[in-house]
Motif scaffolding. Structure first.
Motif, PDB file in Angstrom:
ATOM      1  N   TYR A  38     -23.617  12.361  13.620  1.00  0.00           N
ATOM      2  CA  TYR A  38     -22.404  12.054  12.869  1.00  0.00           C
ATOM      3  C   TYR A  38     -21.200  12.757  13.485  1.00  0.00           C
ATOM      4  CZ  TYR A  38     -19.411  11.203   8.804  1.00  0.00           C
ATOM      5  OH  TYR A  38     -18.395  10.800   7.965  1.00  0.00           O
ATOM      6  N   LEU A  39     -21.393  13.995  13.903  1.00  0.00           N
ATOM      7  CA  LEU A  39     -20.296  14.746  14.501  1.00  0.00           C
ATOM      8  C   LEU A  39     -19.844  14.117  15.814  1.00  0.00           C
ATOM      9  CD1 LEU A  39     -18.464  17.142  14.080  1.00  0.00           C
ATOM     10  CD2 LEU A  39     -20.212  18.597  15.099  1.00  0.00           C
ATOM     11  N   GLN A  40     -20.781  13.604  16.608  1.00  0.00           N
ATOM     12  CA  GLN A  40     -20.404  12.910  17.843  1.00  0.00           C
ATOM     13  C   GLN A  40     -19.522  11.703  17.528  1.00  0.00           C
ATOM     14  OE1 GLN A  40     -24.466  12.455  19.352  1.00  0.00           O
ATOM     15  NE2 GLN A  40     -23.878  13.602  21.171  1.00  0.00           N
ATOM     16  N   THR A  41     -19.900  10.964  16.503  1.00  0.00           N
ATOM     17  CA  THR A  41     -19.104   9.794  16.098  1.00  0.00           C
ATOM     18  C   THR A  41     -17.711  10.219  15.651  1.00  0.00           C
ATOM     19  OG1 THR A  41     -21.089   8.582  15.423  1.00  0.00           O
ATOM     20  CG2 THR A  41     -18.995   7.859  14.471  1.00  0.00           C
ATOM     21  N   LEU A  42     -17.637  11.248  14.812  1.00  0.00           N
ATOM     22  CA  LEU A  42     -16.336  11.719  14.332  1.00  0.00           C
ATOM     23  C   LEU A  42     -15.467  12.241  15.465  1.00  0.00           C
ATOM     24  CD1 LEU A  42     -17.413  13.590  11.077  1.00  0.00           C
ATOM     25  CD2 LEU A  42     -16.040  11.503  11.205  1.00  0.00           C
ATOM     26  N   CYS A  43     -16.068  12.948  16.404  1.00  0.00           N
ATOM     27  CA  CYS A  43     -15.307  13.473  17.545  1.00  0.00           C
ATOM     28  C   CYS A  43     -14.724  12.342  18.379  1.00  0.00           C
ATOM     29  CB  CYS A  43     -16.193  14.371  18.412  1.00  0.00           C
ATOM     30  SG  CYS A  43     -16.515  15.988  17.699  1.00  0.00           S
ATOM     31  N   GLU A  44     -15.516  11.303  18.589  1.00  0.00           N
ATOM     32  CA  GLU A  44     -15.015  10.139  19.332  1.00  0.00           C
ATOM     33  C   GLU A  44     -13.840   9.505  18.599  1.00  0.00           C
ATOM     34  OE1 GLU A  44     -18.257   7.435  20.029  1.00  0.00           O
ATOM     35  OE2 GLU A  44     -19.373   8.924  21.182  1.00  0.00           O
ATOM     36  N   GLU A  45     -13.973   9.329  17.285  1.00  0.00           N
ATOM     37  CA  GLU A  45     -12.907   8.692  16.513  1.00  0.00           C
ATOM     38  C   GLU A  45     -11.646   9.548  16.461  1.00  0.00           C
ATOM     39  OE1 GLU A  45     -14.337   7.503  12.676  1.00  0.00           O
ATOM     40  OE2 GLU A  45     -15.756   6.075  13.546  1.00  0.00           O
ATOM     41  N   ALA A  46     -11.814  10.875  16.428  1.00  0.00           N
ATOM     42  CA  ALA A  46     -10.666  11.777  16.351  1.00  0.00           C
ATOM     43  C   ALA A  46     -10.151  12.164  17.733  1.00  0.00           C
ATOM     44  CB  ALA A  46     -11.043  13.038  15.571  1.00  0.00           C
ATOM     45  N   ASP A  47     -10.822  11.681  18.777  1.00  0.00           N
ATOM     46  CA  ASP A  47     -10.458  11.979  20.159  1.00  0.00           C
ATOM     47  C   ASP A  47     -10.412  13.486  20.418  1.00  0.00           C
ATOM     48  OD1 ASP A  47      -9.883  11.215  22.774  1.00  0.00           O
ATOM     49  OD2 ASP A  47      -7.713  11.316  22.442  1.00  0.00           O
ATOM     50  N   VAL A  48     -11.502  14.154  19.998  1.00  0.00           N
ATOM     51  CA  VAL A  48     -11.666  15.584  20.266  1.00  0.00           C
ATOM     52  C   VAL A  48     -13.008  15.807  20.950  1.00  0.00           C
ATOM     53  CG1 VAL A  48     -10.216  16.340  18.338  1.00  0.00           C
ATOM     54  CG2 VAL A  48     -12.668  16.073  17.997  1.00  0.00           C
ATOM     55  N   GLU A  49     -13.111  16.905  21.652  1.00  0.00           N
ATOM     56  CA  GLU A  49     -14.325  17.207  22.397  1.00  0.00           C
ATOM     57  C   GLU A  49     -15.461  17.593  21.450  1.00  0.00           C
ATOM     58  OE1 GLU A  49     -15.769  20.343  25.815  1.00  0.00           O
ATOM     59  OE2 GLU A  49     -13.648  19.809  25.681  1.00  0.00           O
ATOM     60  N   PHE A  50     -16.641  17.089  21.728  1.00  0.00           N
ATOM     61  CA  PHE A  50     -17.834  17.406  20.955  1.00  0.00           C
ATOM     62  C   PHE A  50     -18.472  18.676  21.510  1.00  0.00           C
ATOM     63  CE2 PHE A  50     -22.513  17.034  20.677  1.00  0.00           C
ATOM     64  CZ  PHE A  50     -22.641  17.157  19.302  1.00  0.00           C
ATOM     65  N   ASP A  51     -18.835  19.600  20.635  1.00  0.00           N
ATOM     66  CA  ASP A  51     -19.482  20.857  21.034  1.00  0.00           C
ATOM     67  C   ASP A  51     -20.904  20.855  20.492  1.00  0.00           C
ATOM     68  OD1 ASP A  51     -20.373  23.425  21.504  1.00  0.00           O
ATOM     69  OD2 ASP A  51     -18.699  24.406  20.476  1.00  0.00           O
ATOM     70  N   GLU A  52     -21.873  20.656  21.370  1.00  0.00           N
ATOM     71  CA  GLU A  52     -23.262  20.554  20.930  1.00  0.00           C
ATOM     72  C   GLU A  52     -23.898  21.903  20.618  1.00  0.00           C
ATOM     73  OE1 GLU A  52     -25.958  20.179  24.856  1.00  0.00           O
ATOM     74  OE2 GLU A  52     -24.672  18.462  24.455  1.00  0.00           O
ATOM     75  N   THR A  53     -23.162  22.994  20.786  1.00  0.00           N
ATOM     76  CA  THR A  53     -23.718  24.326  20.539  1.00  0.00           C
ATOM     77  C   THR A  53     -23.422  24.848  19.133  1.00  0.00           C
ATOM     78  OG1 THR A  53     -21.774  25.516  21.363  1.00  0.00           O
ATOM     79  CG2 THR A  53     -23.469  24.889  22.985  1.00  0.00           C
ATOM     80  N   LEU A  54     -22.810  24.048  18.277  1.00  0.00           N
ATOM     81  CA  LEU A  54     -22.444  24.507  16.939  1.00  0.00           C
ATOM     82  C   LEU A  54     -23.676  24.777  16.081  1.00  0.00           C
ATOM     83  CD1 LEU A  54     -19.516  22.053  16.101  1.00  0.00           C
ATOM     84  CD2 LEU A  54     -19.362  24.395  16.942  1.00  0.00           C
ATOM     85  N   SER A  55     -23.546  25.724  15.182  1.00  0.00           N
ATOM     86  CA  SER A  55     -24.590  25.994  14.193  1.00  0.00           C
ATOM     87  C   SER A  55     -24.478  24.976  13.065  1.00  0.00           C
ATOM     88  CB  SER A  55     -24.413  27.404  13.628  1.00  0.00           C
ATOM     89  OG  SER A  55     -23.239  27.466  12.829  1.00  0.00           O
ATOM     90  N   LYS A  56     -25.448  24.990  12.166  1.00  0.00           N
ATOM     91  CA  LYS A  56     -25.402  24.099  10.999  1.00  0.00           C
ATOM     92  C   LYS A  56     -24.122  24.317  10.196  1.00  0.00           C
ATOM     93  CE  LYS A  56     -30.343  23.711   9.953  1.00  0.00           C
ATOM     94  NZ  LYS A  56     -31.364  24.052   8.937  1.00  0.00           N
ATOM     95  N   ALA A  57     -23.792  25.582   9.937  1.00  0.00           N
ATOM     96  CA  ALA A  57     -22.607  25.889   9.142  1.00  0.00           C
ATOM     97  C   ALA A  57     -21.325  25.477   9.861  1.00  0.00           C
ATOM     98  CB  ALA A  57     -22.570  27.376   8.804  1.00  0.00           C
ATOM     99  N   GLN A  58     -21.242  25.765  11.154  1.00  0.00           N
ATOM    100  CA  GLN A  58     -20.057  25.379  11.919  1.00  0.00           C
ATOM    101  C   GLN A  58     -19.914  23.861  11.963  1.00  0.00           C
ATOM    102  OE1 GLN A  58     -21.309  27.433  15.464  1.00  0.00           O
ATOM    103  NE2 GLN A  58     -19.668  28.952  15.267  1.00  0.00           N
ATOM    104  N   ALA A  59     -21.023  23.165  12.166  1.00  0.00           N
ATOM    105  CA  ALA A  59     -20.990  21.698  12.209  1.00  0.00           C
ATOM    106  C   ALA A  59     -20.532  21.140  10.871  1.00  0.00           C
ATOM    107  CB  ALA A  59     -22.368  21.144  12.579  1.00  0.00           C
ATOM    108  N   SER A  60     -21.006  21.715   9.781  1.00  0.00           N
ATOM    109  CA  SER A  60     -20.605  21.243   8.455  1.00  0.00           C
ATOM    110  C   SER A  60     -19.104  21.381   8.250  1.00  0.00           C
ATOM    111  CB  SER A  60     -21.360  22.023   7.378  1.00  0.00           C
ATOM    112  OG  SER A  60     -20.960  21.607   6.098  1.00  0.00           O
ATOM    113  N   ARG A  61     -18.563  22.541   8.622  1.00  0.00           N
ATOM    114  CA  ARG A  61     -17.113  22.744   8.477  1.00  0.00           C
ATOM    115  C   ARG A  61     -16.332  21.780   9.374  1.00  0.00           C
ATOM    116  NH1 ARG A  61     -18.972  28.130   8.058  1.00  0.00           N
ATOM    117  NH2 ARG A  61     -18.664  28.487  10.276  1.00  0.00           N
ATOM    118  N   TRP A  62     -16.812  21.558  10.599  1.00  0.00           N
ATOM    119  CA  TRP A  62     -16.128  20.675  11.542  1.00  0.00           C
ATOM    120  C   TRP A  62     -16.205  19.234  11.050  1.00  0.00           C
ATOM    121  CZ3 TRP A  62     -12.203  20.758  14.213  1.00  0.00           C
ATOM    122  CH2 TRP A  62     -12.006  20.127  15.436  1.00  0.00           C
ATOM    123  N   ILE A  63     -17.330  18.845  10.476  1.00  0.00           N
ATOM    124  CA  ILE A  63     -17.461  17.504   9.904  1.00  0.00           C
ATOM    125  C   ILE A  63     -16.436  17.317   8.793  1.00  0.00           C
ATOM    126  CG2 ILE A  63     -18.945  16.056   8.440  1.00  0.00           C
ATOM    127  CD1 ILE A  63     -21.324  17.054  10.228  1.00  0.00           C
TER     128      ILE A  63
END
Length: 76
Positions: A38-63
């Motif tokens: 889901y984060l990859q999809t959102l990053c593409e739509e927002a035109d921001v770089e995807f960071d695959e090293t995020l933790s669960k908590a960091q990913a949740s906040r970024w989502i």
């Protein structure tokens, strides 16, 4: 106010209804596969770089942030 009309924000900190990512016992683990997808999809739509090293908590906040930016995930 009945119990049904209370929102998660009004619940005491010990409630298990909804915890902030900072309070997750597993928040420092790697993000889940669902979060990653889901984060990859959102990053593409927002035109921001995807960071695959995020933790669960960091990913949740970024989502949450990217949903706000893109309008995805909002109740209509």
């Amino acid at each position: 106010m009945t119990d049904e009309t209370k929102d998660a924000a009004s619940e005491p900190e010990s409630s298990n209804q909804e915890k902030r990512p900072d309070h997750w016992a597993t928040g420092d683990e790697a993000m889940t596969g669902a979060q990653k997808s889901y984060l990859q999809t959102l990053c593409e739509e927002a035109d921001v770089e995807f960071d695959e090293t995020l933790s669960k908590a960091q990913a949740s906040r970024w989502i949450d942030e990217l949903q706000s930016r893109t309008g995805r995930g909002r109740d209509h």
